[in-house]
Design a protein around this motif. Structure first.
Motif, PDB file in Angstrom:
ATOM      1  N   GLY A   1      -9.215  -6.827  -4.428  1.00  0.00           N
ATOM      2  CA  GLY A   1      -9.001  -6.116  -5.609  1.00  0.00           C
ATOM      3  C   GLY A   1      -9.777  -5.617  -6.256  1.00  0.00           C
TER       4      GLY A   1
ATOM      5  N   LYS B   1     -11.196   3.492  -6.578  1.00  0.00           N
ATOM      6  CA  LYS B   1      -9.475   3.894  -6.190  1.00  0.00           C
ATOM      7  C   LYS B   1      -9.134   2.874  -5.167  1.00  0.00           C
ATOM      8  CE  LYS B   1      -9.526   8.174  -5.811  1.00  0.00           C
ATOM      9  NZ  LYS B   1     -10.837   8.759  -5.356  1.00  0.00           N
ATOM     10  N   VAL B   2      -7.555   2.587  -5.356  1.00  0.00           N
ATOM     11  CA  VAL B   2      -6.948   2.143  -4.194  1.00  0.00           C
ATOM     12  C   VAL B   2      -7.146   2.785  -3.004  1.00  0.00           C
ATOM     13  CG1 VAL B   2      -4.668   1.464  -3.356  1.00  0.00           C
ATOM     14  CG2 VAL B   2      -5.397   0.877  -5.662  1.00  0.00           C
TER      15      VAL B   2
ATOM     16  N   ALA C   1     -10.066  -1.852  -0.935  1.00  0.00           N
ATOM     17  CA  ALA C   1      -9.333  -1.988  -2.119  1.00  0.00           C
ATOM     18  C   ALA C   1      -7.936  -1.809  -2.056  1.00  0.00           C
ATOM     19  CB  ALA C   1      -9.895  -0.879  -3.263  1.00  0.00           C
ATOM     20  N   THR C   2      -7.043  -2.930  -1.970  1.00  0.00           N
ATOM     21  CA  THR C   2      -5.803  -2.733  -1.858  1.00  0.00           C
ATOM     22  C   THR C   2      -4.963  -2.585  -3.353  1.00  0.00           C
ATOM     23  OG1 THR C   2      -5.747  -5.051  -1.538  1.00  0.00           O
ATOM     24  CG2 THR C   2      -5.774  -3.784   0.379  1.00  0.00           C
ATOM     25  N   ASN C   3      -5.602  -2.986  -4.330  1.00  0.00           N
ATOM     26  CA  ASN C   3      -4.890  -2.880  -5.368  1.00  0.00           C
ATOM     27  C   ASN C   3      -5.995  -2.842  -6.723  1.00  0.00           C
ATOM     28  OD1 ASN C   3      -4.962  -5.930  -4.568  1.00  0.00           O
ATOM     29  ND2 ASN C   3      -5.140  -6.087  -6.697  1.00  0.00           N
ATOM     30  N   MET C   4      -5.767  -2.353  -7.924  1.00  0.00           N
ATOM     31  CA  MET C   4      -6.312  -2.524  -8.975  1.00  0.00           C
ATOM     32  C   MET C   4      -6.164  -4.035  -9.619  1.00  0.00           C
ATOM     33  SD  MET C   4      -8.210   0.038  -8.952  1.00  0.00           S
ATOM     34  CE  MET C   4      -9.311   0.122 -10.456  1.00  0.00           C
TER      35      MET C   4
ATOM     36  N   VAL D   1       0.135  -7.822  -9.585  1.00  0.00           N
ATOM     37  CA  VAL D   1      -0.091  -7.351  -8.321  1.00  0.00           C
ATOM     38  C   VAL D   1       0.790  -8.200  -7.077  1.00  0.00           C
ATOM     39  CG1 VAL D   1      -2.093  -7.782  -6.347  1.00  0.00           C
ATOM     40  CG2 VAL D   1      -2.518  -7.819  -8.950  1.00  0.00           C
TER      41      VAL D   1
ATOM     42  N   GLU E   1       2.091  -5.212  -1.593  1.00  0.00           N
ATOM     43  CA  GLU E   1       1.443  -4.092  -1.877  1.00  0.00           C
ATOM     44  C   GLU E   1       0.006  -4.170  -1.102  1.00  0.00           C
ATOM     45  OE1 GLU E   1       0.197  -4.688  -6.205  1.00  0.00           O
ATOM     46  OE2 GLU E   1      -0.764  -2.524  -6.176  1.00  0.00           O
ATOM     47  N   VAL E   2      -0.621  -5.362  -1.036  1.00  0.00           N
ATOM     48  CA  VAL E   2      -1.833  -5.378  -0.387  1.00  0.00           C
ATOM     49  C   VAL E   2      -1.840  -5.123   1.202  1.00  0.00           C
ATOM     50  CG1 VAL E   2      -3.538  -7.256   0.499  1.00  0.00           C
ATOM     51  CG2 VAL E   2      -2.837  -7.310  -1.964  1.00  0.00           C
TER      52      VAL E   2
ATOM     53  N   ILE F   1      -1.190  -1.193   1.733  1.00  0.00           N
ATOM     54  CA  ILE F   1      -2.566  -0.415   1.635  1.00  0.00           C
ATOM     55  C   ILE F   1      -3.172  -0.655   3.205  1.00  0.00           C
ATOM     56  CG2 ILE F   1      -4.330   0.090   0.495  1.00  0.00           C
ATOM     57  CD1 ILE F   1      -2.128   1.161  -1.157  1.00  0.00           C
TER      58      ILE F   1
END
Ligand code: HPA
Length: 311
Positions: A123, A130-131, A247-250, A281, A285-286, A289
């Motif tokens: 994260g 950025k993602v 980076a898969t998520n903020m 999260v 989503e992880v 990406i």
């Protein structure tokens, strides 16, 4: 289970080597494939896969999105480098002890790897990342490690293991250089890359806003639930380390808290209250990406291995 020793590792190494042709018995580079990144090994040739279930001393990996085997093979265009990739890793949050988590790394080191490329999904705490960005890790913050969860606790691993391992130089500048040289050769946009500090947390919960803010304030750019124990075990064994964090998520760090007190008050005064959307999260989503960036990461890792000096 008792902590594995130098002798158990030697037994595991023999069990693995007995399944390999001569050219693959001494891999030069290790690769750890993070969540959704098992495709990194797809460009390997003459692959021999050894499933973790068949490797003495290895635990079972239980996370969706992770495979569970060691893939041996050759990588690279210019040079044919024998490599071993871990498809799937062990995490403390699965209930594994730290010695189980780092066991494969010690085995890879005993097989003779000189360098290891460790990937993970993480994260982003730094709002400038950025993602989809690949973060070349240059430092880490090991909260569990500082607080009694360090994989090197206990008797030293072998007679040559340092008692007090320095880790201020854990992330090889020479290997980090290769990432940018590889990116340039592959014409991957420069903006797809950043450098930063990875905070290791035990998970399995994602961070609360306060925790995210805390880690950011402490200097971390990324946060994840893996990698650092592996880095420590690799450094203990003298292996050169490169870590790539996707980076898969903020991490959700709202600038201000929603005030339920104010919302209810406004409601009682007859005002129309617009409720904020609350973000969370998700593991899906992880993984998504990881899949989207998997091809780029695969080409990148392959090129880096091509650029690693033979020794
Ligand atoms: N926090 C911790 N670990 C993670 C995250 C996160 O936001 N994303 C992927 N791994």
């Amino acid at each position: 289970a008792p902590a594995p020793t130098f002798e158990t590792i030697a037994f595991t190494v023999e069990a693995i080597r007995s399944q390999l042709p001569d050219g693959l018995k001494n891999p030069r580079v290790g690769i750890v494939c993070g969540s959704g990144l098992s495709g990194l090994a797809a460009s390997m040739k003459e692959v021999i896969e050894v499933v973790y279930d068949d490797v003495p001393g290895f635990a079972k990996s239980t996370v969706p999105g992770h495979r569970s085997s060691l893939a041996f093979g050759f990588m690279g265009d210019n040079q044919k480098v024998p490599v071993v990739a871990m498809l799937g890793r062990f995490h403390p949050y699965e209930g594994h002890s730290l010695s189980t988590v780092v066991y494969p790394i010690r085995v890879l080191a005993a097989l003779g790897i000189k360098d290891i490329i460790i990937t993970n999904a993480a994260g982003a705490l730094n709002p400038g990342i950025k993602v989809g960005t690949v973060v070349v890790v240059r430092d880490h913050l090991a909260l569990p490690g500082l607080a009694g969860m360090n994989p090197l606790l206990g008797p030293t691993f072998s007679s040559t293991t340092p008692r007090f391992l320095p880790v201020s130089d854990a992330y090889s500048p020479a290997l980090r250089r290769l990432v940018f040289l590889a990116a340039n050769e592959l014409s991957i946009p420069w903006s797809d890359f950043a450098e930063g500090t990875y905070a290791w947390v035990s998970g399995p919960t994602y961070e609360t806003p306060a925790e995210g803010r805390f880690l950011r304030a402490a200097g971390a750019d990324m946060v994840g639930m893996s990698t650092v124990p592996e880095v420590l075990a690799a450094r203990e064994a003298g292996v050169g380390v490169l870590v790539l964090s996707l980076a898969t998520n903020m991490v959700v760090i709202p600038e201000k808290y929603r005030s339920i007190k104010e919302e209810v008050e406004a409601e009682l005064l007859g005002k129309i209250v617009e409720l904020p959307v609350e973000e969370v999260v998700s593991h899906e989503e992880v993984l998504l990406i990881g899949r989207q960036k998997g091809e780029m990461m695969k080409r990148l890792v392959e090129k880096i291995i091509d650029l690693i000096p033979a020794s």
